[in-house]
Write an enzyme that holds these catalytic residues in place. Sequence first.
Site, PDB file in Angstrom:
ATOM      1  N   GLY A 206       5.776   9.334  -2.926  1.00  0.00           N
ATOM      2  CA  GLY A 206       5.051  10.341  -3.690  1.00  0.00           C
ATOM      3  C   GLY A 206       3.765   9.899  -4.347  1.00  0.00           C
ATOM      4  N   ASP A 207       3.551   8.578  -4.474  1.00  0.00           N
ATOM      5  CA  ASP A 207       2.332   8.090  -5.136  1.00  0.00           C
ATOM      6  C   ASP A 207       1.944   6.760  -4.512  1.00  0.00           C
ATOM      7  OD1 ASP A 207       0.198   7.910  -6.856  1.00  0.00           O
ATOM      8  OD2 ASP A 207       1.369   7.228  -8.570  1.00  0.00           O
ATOM      9  N   LEU A 208       1.759   6.773  -3.204  1.00  0.00           N
ATOM     10  CA  LEU A 208       1.629   5.529  -2.452  1.00  0.00           C
ATOM     11  C   LEU A 208       0.161   5.109  -2.366  1.00  0.00           C
ATOM     12  CD1 LEU A 208       3.840   3.774  -1.191  1.00  0.00           C
ATOM     13  CD2 LEU A 208       3.243   4.748   1.021  1.00  0.00           C
ATOM     14  N   HIS A 209      -0.391   4.721  -3.522  1.00  0.00           N
ATOM     15  CA  HIS A 209      -1.740   4.178  -3.463  1.00  0.00           C
ATOM     16  C   HIS A 209      -1.664   2.655  -3.591  1.00  0.00           C
ATOM     17  CE1 HIS A 209      -3.213   3.715  -7.864  1.00  0.00           C
ATOM     18  NE2 HIS A 209      -1.937   3.928  -7.945  1.00  0.00           N
ATOM     19  N   HIS A 212       0.530   0.182  -5.728  1.00  0.00           N
ATOM     20  CA  HIS A 212       1.985   0.333  -5.667  1.00  0.00           C
ATOM     21  C   HIS A 212       2.597  -0.287  -4.415  1.00  0.00           C
ATOM     22  CE1 HIS A 212       1.441   4.148  -8.367  1.00  0.00           C
ATOM     23  NE2 HIS A 212       1.228   3.013  -9.021  1.00  0.00           N
TER      24      HIS A 212
END
Length: 312
Positions: A206-209, A212
Amino acid sequence: MTKLNVNEQLEFQKELTSLAAQNGLHIAEESMKINESGMDFRVAFATDEQGQQWILRQPRREDVWERAENERKVLEVVKSRLPVEVPEWRICTPELIAYPLLDGEPIAVVDPAGGGYAWRFSQDSLSDDFFDSLATSLVALHNIDPDEAIKGGVRSKTPTEAREAFAANIEEIKQSFEVPEQLSKRWEAWLTTDSYWPEHSTFNHGDLHPPHIIVDDAQRVTGLIDWTEAEIADPGKDFVIYYALFEEEGLRNLLNRYEKAGGRTWPRMLEHIREQWAAYPAIVAQFALITGEESNMEMARGMLASWDVKRD
């Protein structure tokens, strides 16, 4: 996003040290280094009396704790089902979350000077090991049985619900922000064209920048952190930031690796991800409404006003 001044940082260090001690974790206050780049958490790196390095996270707002509770459930589900490490929370309270630092380092970190990313390795020379291990990790995550995850308490949306949620978000932000007509029309075309959209949901990070994604010295992905936004929903979500960084050619390459590793695709998956990126300002605007902070509201206004709908 409000940052701490020097005196506030010192008070924050003392507060974290005290909270950690109350929960049985004894750290050296002088070892603490604060990272304020996160939107939802203030983060500190610290070392305990035995020399173990720790990550300490403190929610910035009350709404973050609810999502942190979801993250705790997510980590319980994924910890034995992935080929990479995930955080093992040893402390989990509304005031403090703490876990041992994972081996490896982020593939990139937020550059405080420029606002972009400072890459551990040159972005244009990343190895096959990085791309293959990222694809393999995503396949393992996306192939987790949704029913098992739901039993573990993970949030879930059907394909229809995920699509409706995005549409509702867009309608909500239009009440508070001015959306350029060309951008609004693009969103509408995407939302109302069935062929863009998947017929299945997957377990997403969901927040794979880049900050991370943890890698080793060989650029192999070894860990994934910060699972606050994880849920069972649209399978394109984990590729959106990747598309922003590597554009269409890079995304096509990753999707080929993903499919070869066992990932499920559909004919317009790449186009769908491209349109999700075009709708990214709506996500930023929604976040701004949640926080209510003027700095976030201004960031959202700027993105909506300047988004290049002709990029693709």
